[in-house]
Design a protein around this motif. Structure first.
Motif, mmCIF file in Angstrom:
data_model
loop_
_atom_site.group_PDB
_atom_site.id
_atom_site.type_symbol
_atom_site.label_atom_id
_atom_site.label_comp_id
_atom_site.label_asym_id
_atom_site.label_seq_id
_atom_site.Cartn_x
_atom_site.Cartn_y
_atom_site.Cartn_z
ATOM 1 N N THR A 213 -10.396 -1.789 -10.036
ATOM 2 C CA THR A 213 -10.551 -2.515 -11.295
ATOM 3 C C THR A 213 -11.794 -1.999 -12.001
ATOM 4 O O THR A 213 -12.664 -1.375 -11.376
ATOM 5 C CB THR A 213 -10.701 -4.028 -11.069
ATOM 6 O OG1 THR A 213 -11.921 -4.274 -10.340
ATOM 7 C CG2 THR A 213 -9.517 -4.606 -10.304
ATOM 8 N N LYS A 214 -11.885 -2.283 -13.287
ATOM 9 C CA LYS A 214 -13.071 -1.872 -14.026
ATOM 10 C C LYS A 214 -14.314 -2.572 -13.485
ATOM 11 O O LYS A 214 -15.387 -1.967 -13.405
ATOM 12 C CB LYS A 214 -12.907 -2.184 -15.514
ATOM 13 C CG LYS A 214 -14.059 -1.650 -16.377
ATOM 14 C CD LYS A 214 -13.844 -1.898 -17.842
ATOM 15 C CE LYS A 214 -14.944 -1.233 -18.677
ATOM 16 N NZ LYS A 214 -16.305 -1.632 -18.274
ATOM 17 N N ALA A 215 -14.174 -3.840 -13.105
ATOM 18 C CA ALA A 215 -15.322 -4.583 -12.589
ATOM 19 C C ALA A 215 -15.879 -3.923 -11.329
ATOM 20 O O ALA A 215 -17.097 -3.775 -11.174
ATOM 21 C CB ALA A 215 -14.926 -6.028 -12.303
ATOM 22 N N LEU A 216 -14.993 -3.514 -10.423
ATOM 23 C CA LEU A 216 -15.444 -2.852 -9.199
ATOM 24 C C LEU A 216 -15.988 -1.460 -9.496
ATOM 25 O O LEU A 216 -16.971 -1.033 -8.894
ATOM 26 C CB LEU A 216 -14.303 -2.772 -8.194
ATOM 27 C CG LEU A 216 -13.793 -4.095 -7.627
ATOM 28 C CD1 LEU A 216 -12.613 -3.852 -6.686
ATOM 29 C CD2 LEU A 216 -14.894 -4.852 -6.907
ATOM 30 N N SER A 217 -15.354 -0.761 -10.441
ATOM 31 C CA SER A 217 -15.833 0.560 -10.820
ATOM 32 C C SER A 217 -17.229 0.482 -11.422
ATOM 33 O O SER A 217 -18.097 1.308 -11.119
ATOM 34 C CB SER A 217 -14.853 1.204 -11.809
ATOM 35 O OG SER A 217 -15.244 2.522 -12.141
ATOM 36 N N ASP A 218 -17.440 -0.520 -12.263
ATOM 37 C CA ASP A 218 -18.754 -0.698 -12.888
ATOM 38 C C ASP A 218 -19.833 -1.021 -11.851
ATOM 39 O O ASP A 218 -21.013 -0.721 -12.055
ATOM 40 C CB ASP A 218 -18.703 -1.809 -13.932
ATOM 41 C CG ASP A 218 -17.931 -1.412 -15.178
ATOM 42 O OD1 ASP A 218 -17.649 -0.209 -15.344
ATOM 43 O OD2 ASP A 218 -17.599 -2.307 -15.986
ATOM 44 N N LYS A 219 -19.425 -1.620 -10.739
ATOM 45 C CA LYS A 219 -20.368 -1.922 -9.659
ATOM 46 C C LYS A 219 -20.644 -0.713 -8.780
ATOM 47 O O LYS A 219 -21.493 -0.761 -7.892
ATOM 48 C CB LYS A 219 -19.832 -3.069 -8.797
ATOM 49 C CG LYS A 219 -19.838 -4.420 -9.493
ATOM 50 C CD LYS A 219 -19.268 -5.498 -8.574
ATOM 51 C CE LYS A 219 -19.270 -6.862 -9.267
ATOM 52 N NZ LYS A 219 -18.697 -7.928 -8.395
ATOM 53 N N GLY A 220 -19.890 0.366 -9.013
ATOM 54 C CA GLY A 220 -20.144 1.594 -8.284
ATOM 55 C C GLY A 220 -19.389 1.747 -6.984
ATOM 56 O O GLY A 220 -19.723 2.617 -6.168
ATOM 57 N N GLY B 47 0.834 -1.188 0.000
ATOM 58 C CA GLY B 47 0.000 0.000 0.000
ATOM 59 C C GLY B 47 0.871 1.242 0.000
ATOM 60 O O GLY B 47 1.863 1.296 0.730
ATOM 61 N N GLU B 48 0.530 2.235 -0.826
ATOM 62 C CA GLU B 48 1.344 3.435 -0.922
ATOM 63 C C GLU B 48 0.487 4.690 -0.808
ATOM 64 O O GLU B 48 -0.637 4.750 -1.327
ATOM 65 C CB GLU B 48 2.101 3.475 -2.248
ATOM 66 C CG GLU B 48 3.116 2.366 -2.435
ATOM 67 C CD GLU B 48 3.955 2.548 -3.681
ATOM 68 O OE1 GLU B 48 4.592 3.612 -3.819
ATOM 69 O OE2 GLU B 48 3.969 1.636 -4.521
ATOM 70 N N ASN B 49 1.027 5.676 -0.148
ATOM 71 C CA ASN B 49 0.371 6.978 -0.118
ATOM 72 C C ASN B 49 0.327 7.564 -1.522
ATOM 73 O O ASN B 49 1.245 7.370 -2.333
ATOM 74 C CB ASN B 49 1.116 7.929 0.808
ATOM 75 C CG ASN B 49 0.628 7.849 2.243
ATOM 76 O OD1 ASN B 49 -0.446 7.325 2.523
ATOM 77 N ND2 ASN B 49 1.412 8.375 3.170
ATOM 78 N N GLY B 50 -0.747 8.290 -1.810
ATOM 79 C CA GLY B 50 -0.917 8.901 -3.114
ATOM 80 C C GLY B 50 -1.613 8.010 -4.118
ATOM 81 O O GLY B 50 -1.989 8.471 -5.193
ATOM 82 N N SER B 51 -1.798 6.735 -3.771
ATOM 83 C CA SER B 51 -2.514 5.813 -4.654
ATOM 84 C C SER B 51 -3.990 5.759 -4.264
ATOM 85 O O SER B 51 -4.347 5.979 -3.097
ATOM 86 C CB SER B 51 -1.916 4.403 -4.565
ATOM 87 O OG SER B 51 -0.628 4.364 -5.114
ATOM 88 N N PHE B 52 -4.832 5.466 -5.253
ATOM 89 C CA PHE B 52 -6.268 5.334 -5.022
ATOM 90 C C PHE B 52 -6.628 3.872 -4.808
ATOM 91 O O PHE B 52 -6.127 2.985 -5.514
ATOM 92 C CB PHE B 52 -7.057 5.877 -6.220
ATOM 93 C CG PHE B 52 -7.161 7.372 -6.250
ATOM 94 C CD1 PHE B 52 -8.266 8.020 -5.707
ATOM 95 C CD2 PHE B 52 -6.164 8.146 -6.819
ATOM 96 C CE1 PHE B 52 -8.372 9.395 -5.736
ATOM 97 C CE2 PHE B 52 -6.256 9.526 -6.861
ATOM 98 C CZ PHE B 52 -7.363 10.153 -6.315
ATOM 99 N N TYR B 53 -7.511 3.643 -3.851
ATOM 100 C CA TYR B 53 -8.003 2.287 -3.602
ATOM 101 C C TYR B 53 -9.521 2.313 -3.483
ATOM 102 O O TYR B 53 -10.111 3.328 -3.103
ATOM 103 C CB TYR B 53 -7.377 1.711 -2.327
ATOM 104 C CG TYR B 53 -5.868 1.647 -2.393
ATOM 105 C CD1 TYR B 53 -5.230 0.994 -3.438
ATOM 106 C CD2 TYR B 53 -5.078 2.267 -1.442
ATOM 107 C CE1 TYR B 53 -3.848 0.948 -3.530
ATOM 108 C CE2 TYR B 53 -3.689 2.222 -1.515
ATOM 109 C CZ TYR B 53 -3.088 1.567 -2.562
ATOM 110 O OH TYR B 53 -1.717 1.524 -2.651
ATOM 111 N N MET B 54 -10.139 1.200 -3.845
ATOM 112 C CA MET B 54 -11.594 1.093 -3.765
ATOM 113 C C MET B 54 -12.016 0.443 -2.455
ATOM 114 O O MET B 54 -11.292 -0.386 -1.893
ATOM 115 C CB MET B 54 -12.137 0.303 -4.964
ATOM 116 C CG MET B 54 -12.130 1.130 -6.231
ATOM 117 S SD MET B 54 -12.969 0.361 -7.628
ATOM 118 C CE MET B 54 -13.168 1.793 -8.690
#
Length: 218
Positions: free
Chosen positions: A75-82, A56-63
Motif C-alpha cells: 500500500t502507499k501507506a506502507l511504502s511511505d513508511k519505507g 498469495g501468488e507467485n510473481g506478485s510483490f509483497y511488503m
C-alpha cells in the motif's frame, strides 16, 4: 487509474530469468502471510471473499513487516513508511494429483511461509501475475469493453515490438501485481519495471518478460 487483472488461467507463475537475489541472500523467507489480507482456506470462504481477502501468488510483490513477522499487500501507506518489497518466488506445491501444473499453485495463511526476493535494476523475470491501467489509452488502443486479456496482451506486444517503452509498477489496489501502463508517480516500493517481451510461460499461457530498471524520468 482503473485496474484490471490479467487472466492467468489459474494463479500467477514466475520464471526468474536473470536474478541474483537467490545467490546474494537478498531474500525474506521467515515471515508469514498477513491473516488480515490473505485467505486461510482453499477455496476461500464466502466471508473471506466478501471482505476482499486474496490468495498469495507467485510473481506478485509483497511488503515485509519484519517487526510483526508478516508479509502483506503493498500500500502507499506502507511504502511511505519505507517497508521493503519483494517478489514472491515460492516453490510450487501441488497437493491434488488431478490438478497438476504451476498455474494451480497458490498460498494461504497458516501453511508454509512465502519466499520473497528483493529485486535490483538489471534483473529479469517472466510472469503473468500482472494487471493493467485501463485508462492508459495511449498504450491500450484497441476497443476492449469487456477487458479481454488477449486484447490487452496484443496491445502490449504491438507497442513493445514497435520499440515503444512500456513500463509497469506495483500500485495501490493492484494486490502487489505489476501494473502495465500505470503512472510512475504511483509506483510503490521503489520498484520500476519495463516490459521487454510479450512472452509465454512453460505451459504455453501468455505472460510478460520484465527487466527491472532505475526510476524513469523521461
Amino acid at each position: 487509474m482503473a485496474i484490471k487483472f490479467f487472466d492467468c488461467h489459474g494463479f500467477g507463475q514466475i520464471e526468474p530469468n536473470q536474478v541474483w537475489f537467490t545467490r546474494a541472500g537478498m531474500i525474506e523467507a521467515q515471515c508469514a502471510l498477513d491473516p488480515e489480507k490473505f485467505a486461510s482456506h482453499f477455496p476461500m470462504t464466502d466471508t473471506e471473499a466478501t471482505t476482499g481477502k486474496i490468495y498469495g501468488e507467485n510473481g506478485s510483490f509483497y511488503m515485509v513487516d519484519k517487526a510483526k513477522k508478516i508479509v502483506t499487500i503493498p500500500t502507499k501507506a506502507l511504502s511511505d513508511k519505507g517497508y521493503p518489497m519483494g517478489i514472491n518466488y515460492s516453490t510450487e506445491k501441488i497437493y491434488n494429483q488431478f490438478t497438476p501444473g504451476r498455474r494451480n499453485f497458490c498460498m494461504i495463511c497458516n501453511e508454509f511461509y512465502p519466499r520473497l526476493g528483493y529485486v535490483e535494476p538489471g534483473m529479469r523475470i517472466t510472469t503473468n501475475s500482472v494487471a493493467w491501467d485501463t485508462t492508459n489509452t495511449t498504450l491500450f488502443k484497441t476497443d476492449n469493453a469487456n477487458f479481454d486479456s488477449d486484447i490487452m496482451y496484443n496491445d502490449v506486444k504491438a507497442a513493445v515490438d514497435k520499440g515503444d517503452a512500456v513500463y509497469a509498477y506495483v500500485v495501490e489496489g493492484s494486490h502487489g501485481k505489476l501494473t502495465i501502463g500505470a503512472s510512475v508517480a504511483d509506483a510503490l516500493g521503489h520498484v520500476y519495471a519495463q516490459v521487454v517481451k510479450a512472452y509465454t510461460n512453460a505451459d504455453g499461457t501468455k505472460s510478460f518478460m520484465f527487466q527491472f530498471i532505475n526510476e524513469p524520468t523521461a
